[in-house]
Design a protein around this motif. Structure first.
Motif, PDB file in Angstrom:
ATOM      1  N   ALA A 161       0.834  -1.200   0.000  1.00  0.00           N
ATOM      2  CA  ALA A 161       0.000   0.000   0.000  1.00  0.00           C
ATOM      3  C   ALA A 161       0.874   1.258   0.000  1.00  0.00           C
ATOM      4  O   ALA A 161       0.517   2.276  -0.607  1.00  0.00           O
ATOM      5  N   TYR A 162       2.033   1.199   0.667  1.00  0.00           N
ATOM      6  CA  TYR A 162       2.947   2.334   0.647  1.00  0.00           C
ATOM      7  C   TYR A 162       3.537   2.536  -0.741  1.00  0.00           C
ATOM      8  O   TYR A 162       3.812   3.666  -1.161  1.00  0.00           O
ATOM      9  N   ALA A 163       3.759   1.443  -1.465  1.00  0.00           N
ATOM     10  CA  ALA A 163       4.289   1.551  -2.827  1.00  0.00           C
ATOM     11  C   ALA A 163       3.321   2.300  -3.726  1.00  0.00           C
ATOM     12  O   ALA A 163       3.725   3.114  -4.562  1.00  0.00           O
ATOM     13  N   ILE A 164       2.026   2.033  -3.566  1.00  0.00           N
ATOM     14  CA  ILE A 164       1.023   2.713  -4.387  1.00  0.00           C
ATOM     15  C   ILE A 164       0.989   4.199  -4.057  1.00  0.00           C
ATOM     16  O   ILE A 164       0.925   5.056  -4.945  1.00  0.00           O
ATOM     17  N   ALA A 165       1.035   4.522  -2.765  1.00  0.00           N
ATOM     18  CA  ALA A 165       1.086   5.932  -2.369  1.00  0.00           C
ATOM     19  C   ALA A 165       2.335   6.608  -2.938  1.00  0.00           C
ATOM     20  O   ALA A 165       2.271   7.741  -3.447  1.00  0.00           O
ATOM     21  N   ALA A 166       3.470   5.902  -2.884  1.00  0.00           N
ATOM     22  CA  ALA A 166       4.722   6.464  -3.394  1.00  0.00           C
ATOM     23  C   ALA A 166       4.652   6.702  -4.898  1.00  0.00           C
ATOM     24  O   ALA A 166       5.111   7.740  -5.396  1.00  0.00           O
ATOM     25  N   ARG A 199      11.988  13.394  -3.712  1.00  0.00           N
ATOM     26  CA  ARG A 199      12.949  12.833  -2.761  1.00  0.00           C
ATOM     27  C   ARG A 199      12.376  12.826  -1.345  1.00  0.00           C
ATOM     28  O   ARG A 199      12.609  11.877  -0.576  1.00  0.00           O
ATOM     29  N   GLU A 200      11.612  13.845  -0.993  1.00  0.00           N
ATOM     30  CA  GLU A 200      10.985  13.887   0.323  1.00  0.00           C
ATOM     31  C   GLU A 200       9.961  12.756   0.454  1.00  0.00           C
ATOM     32  O   GLU A 200       9.842  12.125   1.516  1.00  0.00           O
ATOM     33  N   THR A 201       9.222  12.481  -0.620  1.00  0.00           N
ATOM     34  CA  THR A 201       8.287  11.353  -0.605  1.00  0.00           C
ATOM     35  C   THR A 201       9.027  10.049  -0.393  1.00  0.00           C
ATOM     36  O   THR A 201       8.583   9.184   0.379  1.00  0.00           O
ATOM     37  N   ALA A 202      10.166   9.882  -1.065  1.00  0.00           N
ATOM     38  CA  ALA A 202      10.968   8.664  -0.893  1.00  0.00           C
ATOM     39  C   ALA A 202      11.386   8.505   0.562  1.00  0.00           C
ATOM     40  O   ALA A 202      11.347   7.396   1.123  1.00  0.00           O
ATOM     41  N   LEU A 209      10.161   1.576  -1.719  1.00  0.00           N
ATOM     42  CA  LEU A 209      11.048   2.163  -2.721  1.00  0.00           C
ATOM     43  C   LEU A 209      10.792   1.600  -4.114  1.00  0.00           C
ATOM     44  O   LEU A 209      11.091   2.273  -5.113  1.00  0.00           O
ATOM     45  N   ASP A 210      10.252   0.386  -4.200  1.00  0.00           N
ATOM     46  CA  ASP A 210       9.763  -0.091  -5.499  1.00  0.00           C
ATOM     47  C   ASP A 210       8.749   0.901  -6.066  1.00  0.00           C
ATOM     48  O   ASP A 210       8.785   1.245  -7.251  1.00  0.00           O
ATOM     49  N   GLY A 211       7.830   1.352  -5.198  1.00  0.00           N
ATOM     50  CA  GLY A 211       6.824   2.314  -5.634  1.00  0.00           C
ATOM     51  C   GLY A 211       7.433   3.642  -6.047  1.00  0.00           C
ATOM     52  O   GLY A 211       6.983   4.271  -7.006  1.00  0.00           O
ATOM     53  N   VAL A 212       8.466   4.070  -5.334  1.00  0.00           N
ATOM     54  CA  VAL A 212       9.151   5.314  -5.687  1.00  0.00           C
ATOM     55  C   VAL A 212       9.725   5.224  -7.100  1.00  0.00           C
ATOM     56  O   VAL A 212       9.540   6.129  -7.930  1.00  0.00           O
ATOM     57  N   LEU A 213      10.421   4.132  -7.392  1.00  0.00           N
ATOM     58  CA  LEU A 213      11.043   3.983  -8.710  1.00  0.00           C
ATOM     59  C   LEU A 213      10.005   3.782  -9.809  1.00  0.00           C
ATOM     60  O   LEU A 213      10.183   4.251 -10.929  1.00  0.00           O
ATOM     61  N   MET A 214       8.906   3.094  -9.495  1.00  0.00           N
ATOM     62  CA  MET A 214       7.837   2.966 -10.486  1.00  0.00           C
ATOM     63  C   MET A 214       7.230   4.326 -10.792  1.00  0.00           C
ATOM     64  O   MET A 214       6.954   4.652 -11.949  1.00  0.00           O
ATOM     65  N   GLY A 215       6.994   5.121  -9.764  1.00  0.00           N
ATOM     66  CA  GLY A 215       6.439   6.452  -9.973  1.00  0.00           C
ATOM     67  C   GLY A 215       7.353   7.331 -10.800  1.00  0.00           C
ATOM     68  O   GLY A 215       6.886   8.201 -11.543  1.00  0.00           O
ATOM     69  N   ALA A 216       8.663   7.094 -10.690  1.00  0.00           N
ATOM     70  CA  ALA A 216       9.635   7.861 -11.470  1.00  0.00           C
ATOM     71  C   ALA A 216       9.787   7.327 -12.890  1.00  0.00           C
ATOM     72  O   ALA A 216      10.516   7.916 -13.687  1.00  0.00           O
ATOM     73  N   GLY A 217       9.127   6.212 -13.198  1.00  0.00           N
ATOM     74  CA  GLY A 217       9.274   5.609 -14.516  1.00  0.00           C
ATOM     75  C   GLY A 217      10.578   4.841 -14.676  1.00  0.00           C
ATOM     76  O   GLY A 217      10.974   4.497 -15.792  1.00  0.00           O
ATOM     77  N   ASP A 218      11.256   4.548 -13.558  1.00  0.00           N
ATOM     78  CA  ASP A 218      12.557   3.865 -13.601  1.00  0.00           C
ATOM     79  C   ASP A 218      12.363   2.349 -13.541  1.00  0.00           C
ATOM     80  O   ASP A 218      13.034   1.649 -12.773  1.00  0.00           O
ATOM     81  N   VAL A 219      11.449   1.843 -14.357  1.00  0.00           N
ATOM     82  CA  VAL A 219      11.083   0.428 -14.264  1.00  0.00           C
ATOM     83  C   VAL A 219      12.137  -0.487 -14.858  1.00  0.00           C
ATOM     84  O   VAL A 219      12.222  -1.668 -14.492  1.00  0.00           O
ATOM     85  N   GLY A 220      12.951   0.024 -15.774  1.00  0.00           N
ATOM     86  CA  GLY A 220      14.022  -0.804 -16.335  1.00  0.00           C
ATOM     87  C   GLY A 220      15.022  -1.202 -15.271  1.00  0.00           C
ATOM     88  O   GLY A 220      15.440  -2.362 -15.193  1.00  0.00           O
ATOM     89  N   TYR A 221      15.417  -0.244 -14.451  1.00  0.00           N
ATOM     90  CA  TYR A 221      16.338  -0.558 -13.361  1.00  0.00           C
ATOM     91  C   TYR A 221      15.689  -1.501 -12.358  1.00  0.00           C
ATOM     92  O   TYR A 221      16.314  -2.463 -11.888  1.00  0.00           O
TER      93      TYR A 221
END
Length: 438
Positions: free
Chosen positions: A279-284, A301-304, A363-375
């Protein structure tokens, strides 16, 4: 915190709480469904496990329709383009319908062979699973449309509507399931019909929400292609995860019956707790996507930082609860002393990994929100191939048993933790390829 239209955007908990309800609705309904079908006997219950397992596997692989759409819609919403965010939902809905029809055709053509393969024989359980799957797969396009709907609504920070829609559909299924299975005399097929009816209601509510936005419904190939790029990475990541857990289960099955029973208890608890932490990943995803869409990397970064704190704190609380409640919880699952002994071994690993998992999922959610899904794809696959799968395969020949498999799972979480922490500590994720340029 992002400010939109003169009001403060929701915080982590305000977004995570309704997301958790949506995540938990399906598993809780499946528990009731299992209890209803269980009264029909072991063959029907086995058929539900086989058919339901196949449909759940397909839904898990295609879950990028929710997560990928959230990232794209959030970036557009953060840039002040709500119409563009909703348009992402339209394109995701077209993609969901296409993929859902493909899943439907696949299961209609291969329901028999697939259920026989999973059941391990051409017996009554496989036949029951086939009959359930042929009906339940009619809801595949509807299920995927709901995933797409969840995605764009999360992106525009509207998580209460998806919660209402999902709960409405689940409630309809809950009412229909016992009525169709028993008084109506449909048996196991009644369970499948109830599933489809609930999915139809939920999907209709999501489609109605899109229609009310007044956005054109023409498919756009460039947008569909861009969504598939994100989907490709998330699909590959999900596939490796599914295979890794299947390998672990296969290894434990060869270690012994008590080990397999204990593993089933512990892994189902792991999956359930992952829902809580996810649930935190979705919020992130929502908050980071909107922050970067608004060109505010400082807010991202503050959200992360905040979701990391919430994930870690919740993981610690969950770990403490698991350790304190083990003597009470374990007997609810089994009274077999051998299974209890083996489950106790897995329990220590399950508790120890919760703080790590809380940070990883956030942090998975943070990177997904950033579009960094390849990494994210590369880190997850690397951790599975370096940690989880090798230790699982070595567990039996080296005599490590269940402890070896769960050491592999813990290492898998730890390696992912290192990977996402290193990435978020840097700057590249703030400049990840734009998820909405196509």
């Amino acid at each position: 915190m992002i400010v939109e239209s003169g009001r403060r955007a929701p915080g982590v908990l305000a977004l995570a709480a309704p997301a958790l309800v949506v995540l938990a609705a399906e598993p809780l309904y499946l528990l009731v469904d299992t209890a209803v079908v269980g009264n029909l006997g072991t063959v029907a219950l086995g058929g539900l496990a086989v058919g339901g397992g196949l449909l759940a596997w397909a839904a898990a692989l295609l879950n990028f329709l929710a997560y990928g759409t959230t990232a794209r819609a959030a970036r557009r919403a953060g840039a002040g383009d709500r119409a563009g965010a909703v348009a992402e939902g339209v394109q995701a809905t077209w993609l969901a319908l296409a993929l859902g029809l493909a899943v439907l055709v696949l299961f209609q053509l291969l329901a028999g062979p697939l259920t026989r393969l999973l059941a391990g024989s051409d017996g009554p359980v496989a036949a029951a699973g086939e009959s359930w799957l042929r009906v339940a797969s009619l809801g595949a396009p509807l299920l995927l449309v709901s995933l797409a709907g969840n995605g764009w609504l999360r992106g525009v920070q509207e998580l209460r509507r998806p919660m209402r829609y999902v709960l409405t559909g689940s409630l309809a299924s809950l009412v229909l399931c016992p009525l169709l299975v028993h008084p109506a005399g449909l048996g196991l097929v009644g369970s499948a019909v109830a599933n489809v009816a609930g999915q139809a209601l939920t999907a209709a509510l999501f489609v109605r929400a899109l229609l009310r936005e007044g956005i054109a419904w023409r498919p756009r190939l460039t947008a569909l292609r861009a969504q598939l790029v994100i989907g490709r990475d998330l699909l590959l990541r999900a596939a490796v995860l599914q295979v890794s857990f299947l390998v672990a289960t296969g290894v434990v099955a060869r270690a012994g019956t008590a080990e397999l029973g204990a593993h089933q208890i512990a892994i189902q608890l792991f999956f359930f707790l992952a829902l809580v932490l996810d649930a935190y990943a979705i919020a992130a995803q929502t908050l980071v996507g909107q922050a970067l869409g608004a060109a505010r990397p400082d807010a991202a970064r503050e959200t992360a930082r905040r979701v990391t704190s919430w994930g870690l704190g919740t993981g610690v609380v969950v770990a403490a609860a698991l350790l304190a409640l083990r003597p009470v919880v374990l007997p609810l699952f089994t009274d077999d002393p051998a299974v209890v002994a083996q489950a106790t071994v897995a329990w220590w690993f399950l508790a120890a990994m919760q703080p790590l998992a809380g940070v990883v999922f956030a942090l998975d959610g943070v990177l997904m929100g950033a579009g960094d899904v390849g990494y994210l794809r590369s880190v997850t696959i690397g951790a599975a191939l370096v940690g989880f799968v090798p230790l699982s395969l070595l567990a039996v020949p080296l005599g490590w048993g269940l402890a070896g498999v769960w050491t592999g799972l813990t290492l898998f979480i730890a390696l992912r933790l290192v990977g996402v922490l290193v990435r978020v500590a840097g700057e590249r994720w703030l400049r990840a390829p734009d998820t909405v340029t196509a």
